[in-house]
Design a protein around this motif. Sequence first.
Motif, mmCIF file in Angstrom:
data_model
loop_
_atom_site.group_PDB
_atom_site.id
_atom_site.type_symbol
_atom_site.label_atom_id
_atom_site.label_comp_id
_atom_site.label_asym_id
_atom_site.label_seq_id
_atom_site.Cartn_x
_atom_site.Cartn_y
_atom_site.Cartn_z
ATOM 1 N N ASP A 258 0.845 -1.205 0.000
ATOM 2 C CA ASP A 258 0.000 0.000 0.000
ATOM 3 C C ASP A 258 0.872 1.245 0.000
ATOM 4 O O ASP A 258 0.610 2.198 -0.734
ATOM 5 C CB ASP A 258 -0.912 0.009 1.229
ATOM 6 C CG ASP A 258 -2.015 -1.036 1.066
ATOM 7 O OD1 ASP A 258 -2.162 -1.561 -0.075
ATOM 8 O OD2 ASP A 258 -2.699 -1.353 2.066
ATOM 9 N N ALA A 259 1.892 1.128 0.795
ATOM 10 C CA ALA A 259 2.783 2.282 0.899
ATOM 11 C C ALA A 259 3.448 2.538 -0.442
ATOM 12 O O ALA A 259 3.680 3.676 -0.846
ATOM 13 C CB ALA A 259 3.837 2.026 1.980
ATOM 14 N N GLN A 260 3.769 1.423 -1.167
ATOM 15 C CA GLN A 260 4.394 1.587 -2.485
ATOM 16 C C GLN A 260 3.375 2.106 -3.502
ATOM 17 O O GLN A 260 3.686 2.936 -4.350
ATOM 18 C CB GLN A 260 4.958 0.248 -2.959
ATOM 19 C CG GLN A 260 6.315 -0.039 -2.360
ATOM 20 C CD GLN A 260 6.792 -1.434 -2.705
ATOM 21 O OE1 GLN A 260 6.040 -2.211 -3.290
ATOM 22 N NE2 GLN A 260 8.031 -1.711 -2.346
ATOM 23 N N ASP A 261 2.135 1.495 -3.458
ATOM 24 C CA ASP A 261 1.102 1.889 -4.412
ATOM 25 C C ASP A 261 0.639 3.338 -4.226
ATOM 26 O O ASP A 261 0.415 4.065 -5.195
ATOM 27 C CB ASP A 261 -0.119 0.961 -4.298
ATOM 28 C CG ASP A 261 0.195 -0.414 -4.871
ATOM 29 O OD1 ASP A 261 1.281 -0.544 -5.476
ATOM 30 O OD2 ASP A 261 -0.626 -1.343 -4.711
ATOM 31 N N ALA A 262 0.470 3.655 -3.028
ATOM 32 C CA ALA A 262 -0.136 4.964 -2.693
ATOM 33 C C ALA A 262 0.575 6.164 -3.348
ATOM 34 O O ALA A 262 -0.092 6.975 -3.988
ATOM 35 C CB ALA A 262 -0.205 5.114 -1.181
ATOM 36 N N PRO A 263 1.886 6.253 -3.280
ATOM 37 C CA PRO A 263 2.504 7.445 -3.880
ATOM 38 C C PRO A 263 2.248 7.549 -5.385
ATOM 39 O O PRO A 263 2.151 8.626 -5.935
ATOM 40 C CB PRO A 263 3.994 7.257 -3.589
ATOM 41 C CG PRO A 263 4.089 6.171 -2.579
ATOM 42 C CD PRO A 263 2.846 5.381 -2.666
ATOM 43 N N LYS A 264 2.130 6.261 -6.027
ATOM 44 C CA LYS A 264 1.914 6.290 -7.468
ATOM 45 C C LYS A 264 0.589 6.961 -7.819
ATOM 46 O O LYS A 264 0.487 7.757 -8.746
ATOM 47 C CB LYS A 264 1.899 4.853 -8.019
ATOM 48 C CG LYS A 264 3.276 4.378 -8.428
ATOM 49 C CD LYS A 264 3.131 3.000 -9.062
ATOM 50 C CE LYS A 264 4.472 2.289 -9.027
ATOM 51 N NZ LYS A 264 4.255 0.868 -9.289
ATOM 52 N N VAL A 265 -0.441 6.569 -7.130
ATOM 53 C CA VAL A 265 -1.777 7.070 -7.486
ATOM 54 C C VAL A 265 -2.091 8.365 -6.713
ATOM 55 O O VAL A 265 -2.261 9.439 -7.271
ATOM 56 C CB VAL A 265 -2.856 6.018 -7.196
ATOM 57 C CG1 VAL A 265 -4.181 6.394 -7.825
ATOM 58 C CG2 VAL A 265 -2.396 4.641 -7.718
ATOM 59 N N THR A 266 -2.152 8.206 -5.475
ATOM 60 C CA THR A 266 -2.462 9.377 -4.641
ATOM 61 C C THR A 266 -1.830 9.223 -3.277
ATOM 62 O O THR A 266 -1.483 8.107 -2.876
ATOM 63 C CB THR A 266 -3.991 9.593 -4.533
ATOM 64 O OG1 THR A 266 -4.224 10.702 -3.688
ATOM 65 C CG2 THR A 266 -4.687 8.364 -3.979
ATOM 66 N N GLU A 267 -1.744 10.312 -2.589
ATOM 67 C CA GLU A 267 -0.975 10.243 -1.345
ATOM 68 C C GLU A 267 -1.710 9.679 -0.129
ATOM 69 O O GLU A 267 -1.108 8.962 0.669
ATOM 70 C CB GLU A 267 -0.324 11.635 -1.018
ATOM 71 C CG GLU A 267 -1.248 12.841 -0.974
ATOM 72 C CD GLU A 267 -1.462 13.517 -2.330
ATOM 73 O OE1 GLU A 267 -1.587 12.771 -3.326
ATOM 74 O OE2 GLU A 267 -1.516 14.727 -2.434
ATOM 75 N N PRO A 268 -3.028 9.983 0.051
ATOM 76 C CA PRO A 268 -3.584 9.505 1.336
ATOM 77 C C PRO A 268 -4.041 8.028 1.297
ATOM 78 O O PRO A 268 -5.213 7.740 1.388
ATOM 79 C CB PRO A 268 -4.777 10.445 1.559
ATOM 80 C CG PRO A 268 -5.247 10.809 0.187
ATOM 81 C CD PRO A 268 -4.125 10.632 -0.768
ATOM 82 N N ALA A 269 -3.091 7.141 1.034
ATOM 83 C CA ALA A 269 -3.439 5.709 1.007
ATOM 84 C C ALA A 269 -2.959 4.999 2.249
ATOM 85 O O ALA A 269 -3.281 3.850 2.489
ATOM 86 C CB ALA A 269 -2.813 5.045 -0.215
ATOM 87 N N SER A 270 -2.162 5.689 2.962
ATOM 88 C CA SER A 270 -1.557 5.051 4.136
ATOM 89 C C SER A 270 -2.576 4.801 5.237
ATOM 90 O O SER A 270 -2.455 3.856 6.005
ATOM 91 C CB SER A 270 -0.394 5.882 4.647
ATOM 92 O OG SER A 270 -0.880 7.176 4.982
ATOM 93 N N GLU A 271 -3.585 5.640 5.231
ATOM 94 C CA GLU A 271 -4.518 5.529 6.377
ATOM 95 C C GLU A 271 -5.300 4.212 6.415
ATOM 96 O O GLU A 271 -5.284 3.510 7.420
ATOM 97 C CB GLU A 271 -5.478 6.727 6.406
ATOM 98 C CG GLU A 271 -5.644 7.255 7.821
ATOM 99 C CD GLU A 271 -6.568 8.431 7.886
ATOM 100 O OE1 GLU A 271 -7.736 8.191 8.207
ATOM 101 O OE2 GLU A 271 -6.114 9.550 7.623
ATOM 102 N N PRO A 272 -5.971 3.863 5.271
ATOM 103 C CA PRO A 272 -6.674 2.562 5.325
ATOM 104 C C PRO A 272 -5.706 1.395 5.407
ATOM 105 O O PRO A 272 -6.029 0.360 5.968
ATOM 106 C CB PRO A 272 -7.459 2.509 4.019
ATOM 107 C CG PRO A 272 -6.836 3.526 3.136
ATOM 108 C CD PRO A 272 -6.177 4.554 3.977
ATOM 109 N N ALA A 273 -4.539 1.596 4.809
ATOM 110 C CA ALA A 273 -3.567 0.491 4.849
ATOM 111 C C ALA A 273 -3.074 0.212 6.253
ATOM 112 O O ALA A 273 -2.847 -0.940 6.624
ATOM 113 C CB ALA A 273 -2.394 0.829 3.948
ATOM 114 N N THR A 274 -2.909 1.234 6.977
ATOM 115 C CA THR A 274 -2.453 1.027 8.334
ATOM 116 C C THR A 274 -3.527 0.360 9.177
ATOM 117 O O THR A 274 -3.244 -0.316 10.152
ATOM 118 C CB THR A 274 -2.051 2.359 9.000
ATOM 119 O OG1 THR A 274 -3.093 3.307 8.700
ATOM 120 C CG2 THR A 274 -0.711 2.869 8.520
ATOM 121 N N ASN A 275 -4.770 0.537 8.745
ATOM 122 C CA ASN A 275 -5.881 -0.077 9.486
ATOM 123 C C ASN A 275 -6.603 -1.092 8.610
ATOM 124 O O ASN A 275 -7.638 -0.788 8.034
ATOM 125 C CB ASN A 275 -6.889 1.000 9.923
ATOM 126 C CG ASN A 275 -6.475 1.653 11.243
ATOM 127 O OD1 ASN A 275 -5.669 1.098 11.989
ATOM 128 N ND2 ASN A 275 -7.043 2.813 11.482
#
Lengths: 188, 642
Positions: free
Chosen positions: B522-539
């Motif tokens: 998720d952390a890798q994918d998120a920067p590619k598409v959009t930045e706020p992906a870490s939140e659901p990934a962390t949870n």
Amino acid sequence: MVIAVAILCALALAFGLLLGYAAIRFKVEGNPIADQIDNILPQTQCGQCGYPGCRPYAEAIANGEAEINQCPPGGEAGIQALAALLDREVIPLNAENGEVKPKAVAVIDESTCIGCTLCIQACPVDAILGAAKQMHTVIADECTGCELCLPPCPVDCITMEPVKQTVMTWKWPKPDHSTQAKSKTHLN
Amino acid sequence: MNFFRRRKSLNTQIAHDTAWSFHGGLVLPDHKALSKQHPLKKAALPPQLVIPLQQQAGGVNTPLVEVGDTVLKGQKIADSKNPVGAPIHAPSSGKIVAIDERTIPHPSGLPAACITLATDGKDTWADRAPIGNRYSELPAETLRQAIREGGIVGLGGAAFPTATKLTPTHPIDTLIINAIECEPYITCDDILTQHFANEIIRGIDILLRLLGAPHCIIGIEDNKPDAITSLQHALKAKPDDRIKLTVVPTRYPSGSEKQLIKLLTGREVPSGGLPANVGVVCQNIGTVYAIHQLVMQGNPLISRLVTITGEGVRNPANLEVLIGTPIHQLIEACGGYQENTGQLIMGGPMMGFTLEHDQLPIVKASNCILVTPKTPEIKQEIPCIRCGACEAVCPAQLQPQQLLWYSRSGEHEKAKKHNLFDCIECGCCDYVCPSHIPLVQHYRYTKSEIKTREQEMAAAEIAKQRFESKTKREEALAQEKEDRLAKKRQQLEKKTKEQHTDGGTKQDAIQAALARVKKKKDAQDAPKVTEPASEPATNPTDDTPTPQTAAERAAAAAKRRAEKKAQQSPATNPTDDAPAPKTAAERAAAAAKRRAEKKAQQSASTNPTDDALAPKTAAERAAAAAKRRAEKRQSSAHRGPS
């Protein structure tokens, strides 16, 4: 009248109880008929009768599950003895169980034996001596000639050799009319 | 009726000087004069002696010599470890030329092991160590041992080892010397007694010392006056008040051991018992002479007296014969056969057995060779009329007619109960039977049948025991194995249980690792598409089902994919996880591979001799070829390689 009936009933009851008690108290252990049959069987333990040994066959005969003509090593004499014991008709040997053969003992060709112990496991009377990768040999005196060691041998080094008649094992022949030529005839 | 007359004359004969009698018996025409006319002579030394290894009761002797060995006269050439046995000695000097199976004089006519000795004509004795007069000082055991070593057996016909017979189980008060010789035709004991009466009296002294017996009775029939006179002279010359000479009336079979004991002492040996049971030991007079020769001269038993007689021989005589001498040579020494000969019999006419031919050796038990004249007719056997004549003559007081009945019907148990084994096979019943039934042959047959049956039963019993012990052992082993397996299973179950609890933590660890991977992805994918992906990934538990932004949707889709993959991956092999074939080339190749494999399997099953590896490689080759063809856009790849 009533007294007579009562006495007879009482007697019947008393004897019935006595018989019932005796049946429990003097119950015969085991199966004596099977024992007697087993004593007639030749104890070769060859299994030709279709049972795993002489004792099971004896029990099968005693229970009426087997015929008395299924034992080739016992031969004609064995069937006659069984027929006499069980008060049955003498019947010829069942050919499906094999044929009567002269007594033979297994002989291992010791130069061919690879010491696999398969025959030792097959022998019902522990008449084969040997160990793994060591040559095996048959204790001729203990061999019953059952041939059970023949099929498992992977190198076919076991043969059945008929027991040779010697002066020690010789029997007097059954007299018939031809044996009449007696030495005593000239004595008179 | 002839028989009854015979009985009556017998009763008048029952004599003056014996107080006892035995049941039955017969007075037979004795024909003894035939062989008594000629003097005793020595048989010539034959070129070859054939010595059977078994000549007595007890075990077979083992040869002590080898082929090619040179032996001296009297040298021990065979012995057995059996205490009931008698060694065999070389009857003359010479060379051992064979140790093999040859026909021996036996009713069976079967061959048995024999030593063949080629004589050298010198008759050189081996060193002899006679005991001499010292015998009176020696202990009984030493004498007994010497008698065993001398190979001495009973010379009356049964050839039982003498040393064993002289080891009685009961205290002995009477020694009986059997000089009866009751069978017709035989005269060897008579002649021996006439010639060697003094030696016999000395031999009796040796035996009395050995046994410690106070009395000796010499029993002799009244038809041997010369022998009686010789014995009386010998006893006069060397008075011995322990020895009594009793002359008994001639009646067959008074020479039979049990009947003789009854006749001389009035004692009856119990059924199945031995003479020792009634304090008696019996010895044949020939045996006594052999013991004398052994003790005083050191000569082992290598020769014996043999009567060559019968109407079929020209000059019947008694010969001193080396053991192993062929019979035909003895017949020749007696002038050869007459014109019309009947049977060749070893032993007497009543108890002897017929020999097939005369190329057989004399053994220790051979007391007589009888050549009968040709009998014109053989009397035909007719049914038993139960006249009881046999019962009246039976010296063992049996019921021969009843025994015949049981023998014929195979009722062995009943025959045994009627004391078949007390039958001495004397042949009296045969002789008197008006129906000419060979009764003794029936008894012999039944006796050997019973003995064989008993041996078989004993063998069956042993086989049964061995089978039972093997079954028991195998059951015990199976039980042991079962126990061991059960124990192991238990241990395994315990282990898996432990592992299960461990497994929980492992599962947690896997979950945690997965979560970490997801997080990383998720952390890798998120920067590619959009930045706020870490939140659901962390949870991951905080999965939002309704994505709002495209970025969120993409993230969710990626997460689902990842989850799906994670779910699939433990179930299916990751290497097998190849996606469905996409290109036509790939599909064709796969199909071709399958077909080729199938074909290869078929060919493997039809060609079982093919190497197992071959179809595999063929399949592989086929697949490769198909793939190549498919890549070249060839439409079909159905033709597999041959």
